[in-house]
Design a protein around this motif. Structure first.
Motif, PDB file in Angstrom:
ATOM      1  N   LEU A   1       0.839  -1.200   0.000  1.00 42.96           N
ATOM      2  CA  LEU A   1       0.000   0.000   0.000  1.00 42.96           C
ATOM      3  C   LEU A   1       0.875   1.252   0.000  1.00 42.96           C
TER       4      LEU A   1
ATOM      5  N   TYR B   1       2.310   1.769  -3.469  1.00 40.72           N
ATOM      6  CA  TYR B   1       1.283   2.304  -4.363  1.00 40.72           C
ATOM      7  C   TYR B   1       1.028   3.786  -4.084  1.00 40.72           C
ATOM      8  N   SER B   2       0.972   4.130  -2.806  1.00 39.72           N
ATOM      9  CA  SER B   2       0.714   5.516  -2.422  1.00 39.72           C
ATOM     10  C   SER B   2       1.828   6.437  -2.917  1.00 39.72           C
TER      11      SER B   2
ATOM     12  N   ASP C   1      -6.277   3.017   0.334  1.00 37.43           N
ATOM     13  CA  ASP C   1      -6.297   2.861  -1.125  1.00 37.43           C
ATOM     14  C   ASP C   1      -7.332   3.817  -1.724  1.00 37.43           C
TER      15      ASP C   1
ATOM     16  N   GLY D   1      -8.350   1.510  -8.013  1.00 38.10           N
ATOM     17  CA  GLY D   1      -7.321   1.411  -6.993  1.00 38.10           C
ATOM     18  C   GLY D   1      -6.246   0.399  -7.282  1.00 38.10           C
TER      19      GLY D   1
END
Length: 317
Positions: free
Chosen positions: A171, A174-175, A290, A308
């Protein structure tokens, strides 16, 4: 009474063949949805977790109900956030500490990693879940609390925690990638209250809240006027509502900017102090963040997948 060797061996064999009883499930009560999710992820089948604050609930203003008190006094473990998030419940938790195992899971975070509180000189901004790296340390505290209470299940708790921490690491990646696609001039995040300070530090955003860190802070007319002027001057195109805070002040900003000839849209609804609906992807910590990352990046000119990082976000998120 004397048993023959044959009878003794038969009884012994039956005992050895009997299934080993699994450790009794721990009864865990957690204040926020984020903490409850961490306890479920780490505890797995070894815990029954009850979260006190559901979707849309503001923890800053929440007061324990009679039902909550009964649940917490019967629990094996009570997990609360600390850092003055559950401001109305702190006295109760300190009283409960003498009777039950009670842990404030964010209080042990390094003080040099925390942001100061706007309204209280001796307090810190509690919204650490907005930075997955910080939240990972909270998950570790939940893991250690469960192990201390039920050491015979240490291996299971550690294995579950490792899986969840890997999810949070993905996560975070991805962020980072999503936020890097937002143009520098668009990196202004304006929401109902100042819950996104750790997000701003982690991803290089200027974060503004109409109210302060606590939703109990009042937004005066001067504050609204100042923010309207900022929106117009800097041509900010999108601001955000929060699922657990009234959108009244956000609407006032939009109307104020429109009166000065500048159009501002609502970029979307963000989860600030509470997660999404129970049983949905957004009702988990990973899904909550997300959602926020994807909505913010998309509204401010970034490039992100529509559904997402895992394609699990609800349509329209």
């Amino acid at each position: 009474m004397r048993f023959s060797r044959r009878v003794f061996m038969t009884v012994a064999a039956a005992i050895l063949a009997a299934p080993v009883c699994a450790a009794e499930k721990l009864n865990v009560v957690a204040t926020t949805g984020m903490i409850a999710d961490a306890a479920r992820q780490v505890g797995g089948d070894l815990v029954d977790v009850r979260g006190l604050m559901g979707p849309g609930v503001d923890p800053h203003a929440y007061r324990q109900t009679r039902t909550d008190i009964v649940a917490m006094t019967r629990a094996d473990l009570v997990l609360w956030h600390g850092l003055y998030l559950e401001a109305q419940m702190e006295d109760f938790f300190h009283d409960l500490e003498g009777k039950r195992r009670v842990v404030a899971v964010a209080e042990g975070l390094p003080k040099d990693a925390l942001k100061g509180h706007d309204d209280y000189a001796d307090k810190f901004d509690p919204h650490v879940w907005m930075d997955p790296a910080l939240w990972s340390q909270v998950v570790t505290e939940v893991r250690d609390s469960l192990i201390e209470l039920q050491p015979e299940s240490k291996a299971a708790f550690e294995a579950n925690a490792a899986v969840h921490l890997e999810e949070i690491a993905k996560l975070a990646t991805y962020s980072d990638e999503a936020m890097s696609t937002v143009p520098n001039e668009a990196r202004v995040l304006l929401t109902a209250h100042d819950a996104f300070g750790y997000f701003g530090t982690a991803y290089g955003f200027e974060v503004l809240g109409i109210q302060g860190i606590s939703t109990q802070s009042e937004a005066g007319l001067n504050r609204i006027s100042e923010l309207v002027d900022m929106l117009v001057e800097r041509k900010v195109s999108a601001i955000f509502v929060e699922s657990s805070v009234s959108d009244r002040n956000i609407r006032a900003l939009i109307e104020g900017a429109a009166a000065k000839g500048h159009e501002v849209k609502i970029g979307g609804e963000l989860f600030s102090d509470a997660m999404g609906v129970d049983g949905t992807y957004e009702g988990t910590y990973v899904g909550m963040i997300d959602h926020n990352i994807t909505v913010i990046a998309d509204a401010l000119g970034g490039e992100v997948p529509t559904r997402g990082m895992q394609g699990k976000l609800s349509a329209g998120s």
